[in-house]
Design an enzyme around this catalytic site. Structure first.
Site, PDB file in Angstrom:
ATOM      1  N   HIS A   1       0.851  -1.192   0.000  1.00 31.21           N
ATOM      2  CA  HIS A   1       0.000   0.000   0.000  1.00 31.21           C
ATOM      3  C   HIS A   1       0.887   1.241   0.000  1.00 31.21           C
ATOM      4  CE1 HIS A   1      -4.189  -1.528   1.401  1.00 31.21           C
ATOM      5  NE2 HIS A   1      -3.638  -2.339   0.521  1.00 31.21           N
TER       6      HIS A   1
ATOM      7  N   TYR B   1      -9.335   5.414   7.356  1.00 36.83           N
ATOM      8  CA  TYR B   1      -9.459   5.776   8.776  1.00 36.83           C
ATOM      9  C   TYR B   1     -10.488   6.899   8.839  1.00 36.83           C
ATOM     10  CZ  TYR B   1      -5.066   3.292   9.843  1.00 36.83           C
ATOM     11  OH  TYR B   1      -4.081   2.341  10.014  1.00 36.83           O
TER      12      TYR B   1
ATOM     13  N   PRO C   1      -4.334   0.421  18.724  1.00 33.79           N
ATOM     14  CA  PRO C   1      -4.113  -0.139  17.382  1.00 33.79           C
ATOM     15  C   PRO C   1      -4.144   0.879  16.228  1.00 33.79           C
ATOM     16  CG  PRO C   1      -6.323  -0.687  18.170  1.00 33.79           C
ATOM     17  CD  PRO C   1      -5.613  -0.029  19.312  1.00 33.79           C
TER      18      PRO C   1
ATOM     19  N   LYS D   1       0.859  -0.231  15.002  1.00 30.79           N
ATOM     20  CA  LYS D   1       2.273  -0.255  15.402  1.00 30.79           C
ATOM     21  C   LYS D   1       2.638  -1.417  16.331  1.00 30.79           C
ATOM     22  CE  LYS D   1       3.606   3.131  12.989  1.00 30.79           C
ATOM     23  NZ  LYS D   1       3.974   2.592  11.689  1.00 30.79           N
TER      24      LYS D   1
ATOM     25  N   TYR E   1       3.940   6.382   9.682  1.00 26.83           N
ATOM     26  CA  TYR E   1       3.115   5.234   9.288  1.00 26.83           C
ATOM     27  C   TYR E   1       3.965   4.150   8.610  1.00 26.83           C
ATOM     28  CZ  TYR E   1      -1.212   2.793   8.243  1.00 26.83           C
ATOM     29  OH  TYR E   1      -2.215   1.859   8.225  1.00 26.83           O
TER      30      TYR E   1
HETATM   31  C1  PHB Z   1      -6.100  -4.312  10.613  1.00 23.76           C
HETATM   32  O1  PHB Z   1      -6.110  -4.588   9.412  1.00 23.76           O
HETATM   33  O2  PHB Z   1      -6.491  -5.127  11.461  1.00 23.76           O
HETATM   34  C2  PHB Z   1      -5.628  -2.986  11.044  1.00 23.76           C
HETATM   35  C3  PHB Z   1      -5.121  -2.109  10.098  1.00 23.76           C
HETATM   36  C4  PHB Z   1      -4.699  -0.862  10.477  1.00 23.76           C
HETATM   37  C5  PHB Z   1      -4.758  -0.470  11.791  1.00 23.76           C
HETATM   38  C6  PHB Z   1      -5.249  -1.346  12.752  1.00 23.76           C
HETATM   39  C7  PHB Z   1      -5.677  -2.610  12.379  1.00 23.76           C
HETATM   40  O3  PHB Z   1      -4.369   0.764  12.137  1.00 23.76           O
END
Ligand code: PHB
Ligand code: APR
Length: 389
Positions: free
Chosen positions: A72, A200, A292, A296, A384
């Site tokens: 990505h 997000y 989460p 990280k 990130y």
């Molecule tokens: C996930 O795919 O479970 C996931 C992806 C990004 C995040 C947290 C969890 O920031």
């Protein structure tokens, strides 16, 4: 029994460390409390930083990730119905790899099996002895008998609830913690992801995240109350709420289906210092937890493994003690930066129960700044994709 390094905990940290040590001829034994099936049933985040991808490569376990993982080069951020993209490639020249932690663990187990590794499952009553002396040892129960392994070093890779951190005397430990007043309700569903990049979303109804595991498997989350139970949320209620939290265009194209997993996770920031005591070294969730947002957890565990592996290689291959002596400070310097980013990204994206009208305006202004400022996007992108080791 004797080995060079006893690794307590067979999650991703412990397995990765044992596989890396194996590539350098350093012997280890992994002690895991659960069954393998249990370890492989845990669903965790799925975003790998470049550093983790590199470690998988050094460990010789990157083949499936290279074909099934999805690189990505950016992510989408939604503020109500406004959607903007942060371009990782433009700002950092790097990308992240979407590849589930469960798959990482599966690949590590396969490699460890192929090498005839010593991984003991369903061990009980693990105790660490004399970590502050020259001849440490670990005792435990396995298969109904008491056992002992003598070793040079112990890696505490046994997660937040493990025994390793608690083996460091309380007066030596300094713990830092922040508990967030909400959780994440996560759903895994065998449906195509709503978008080919993550979204997000900051919405007036609370945070939502659209993620994925592969083109047929989606992972979605919504912020929820910690008083909620997964069974309180029917699939219909979950999809309805998710739709209300993401921009209309995505809500309209969202493909829903039955959930194959549904769980609620608390959000916590936690760090213990120091991460080493004598010959005991903590790695991953045993030493720190991040909320989460930004994924990280696994990546920060990976940087610990990198520093510890480096220190152990220096010790065994070069006879140098620098890396092991400075493990804690090297690991913590990066841990705190990941803590800061995860805390910041969480603060930016969630609704807090005690948020004042002023706090809300500040949050909106910060999102608008991120949307409009190249410098702000570069800062997000840099964190990130992962800070350098
Ligand atoms: C996930 O795919 O479970 C996931 C992806 C990004 C995040 C947290 C969890 O920031
Ligand atoms: N004895 C032996 N094993 C133990 C003990 C114990 N007393 N206590 C815990 N364990 C095992 C757990 O069963 C688990 O399999 O240690 C392992 C720790 O694994 P994780 O909790 O996954 O922690 P870690 O390997 O550091 O992974 C860090 O992965 O699990 C995610 O959220 C975590 O993303 C983070 C990253």
């Amino acid at each position: 029994m004797r080995t060079q390094v006893v690794i307590v905990g067979g999650g991703p940290s412990g397995l990765l460390l044992s596989q890396l040590l194996y590539t350098k001829g350093i012997d280890s034994v992994v002690l895991e409390r659960q069954t393998r099936a249990y370890v492989l049933s845990r669903i965790r985040a799925g975003v790998l930083e470049r550093g983790m991808v590199d470690l998988m490569t050094r460990a010789g376990v990157d083949a499936r990730m290279r074909t099934e993982g999805i690189p990505h080069t950016g992510t989408l951020i939604a503020q109500g119905d406004t959607l903007f993209r942060v371009d990782f490639a433009k700002h950092t020249g790097q990308s992240v790899m979407l590849y589930g932690q469960t798959e990482v663990t599966r690949d590590l187990y396969a490699a460890r099996d192929a090498a005839g590794a010593k991984i003991l499952h369903e061990v009980d009553a693990v105790e660490i002895h004399d970590a502050d002396r020259d001849a440490p040892f670990v005792t435990f129960q396995h298969g109904g008998s008491d056992q002992r392994i003598d070793c040079d070093f112990i890696a505490g890779c046994d997660g937040f609830h493990g025994v390793s951190r608690r083996s460091i005397p309380a007066e030596v430990r300094q713990e830092y913690e922040k508990v967030y007043p909400f959780g994440w309700l996560g759903v895994l569903s065998e449906t195509p992801p709503v978008n080919d990049e993550l979204i997000y979303a900051n919405s007036s109804r609370g945070f939502a995240l659209c993620s994925m595991r592969n083109p047929q498997l989606s992972r979605y989350y919504i912020q929820c109350s910690m008083a909620d139970k997964p069974e309180d949320w029917t699939d219909t209620a979950f999809w309805h709420e998710l739709r209300r939290r993401i921009p209309a265009e995505q809500a309209d194209t969202l493909v829903t289906g039955p959930s194959v997993e549904k769980s609620i996770a608390p959000l916590r920031s936690f760090v213990t210092e120091p991460m080493q005591w004598g010959r005991l070294f903590l790695c991953g969730d045993a030493a720190h937890i991040v909320p989460p947002t930004g994924a990280k957890g696994l990546n920060t565990a990976a940087s610990d493994v990198h520093y510890l592996f480096d220190g152990l290689c220096q010790h065994y291959l070069d006879g140098a003690s620098e890396g092991l002596n400075h493990y804690s400070e090297r690991a913590l310097a990066r841990v705190w930066k990941a803590e800061r980013f995860s805390w910041w990204f969480s603060s930016l994206m969630h609704r807090y129960p005690d948020q004042s009208a002023f706090d809300l305006r500040i949050q909106q202004a910060e999102l608008a700044f991120l949307r409009d400022s190249d410098a702000a996007q570069k800062a997000l992108a840099e964190n990130y994709v992962g800070l350098p080791y």
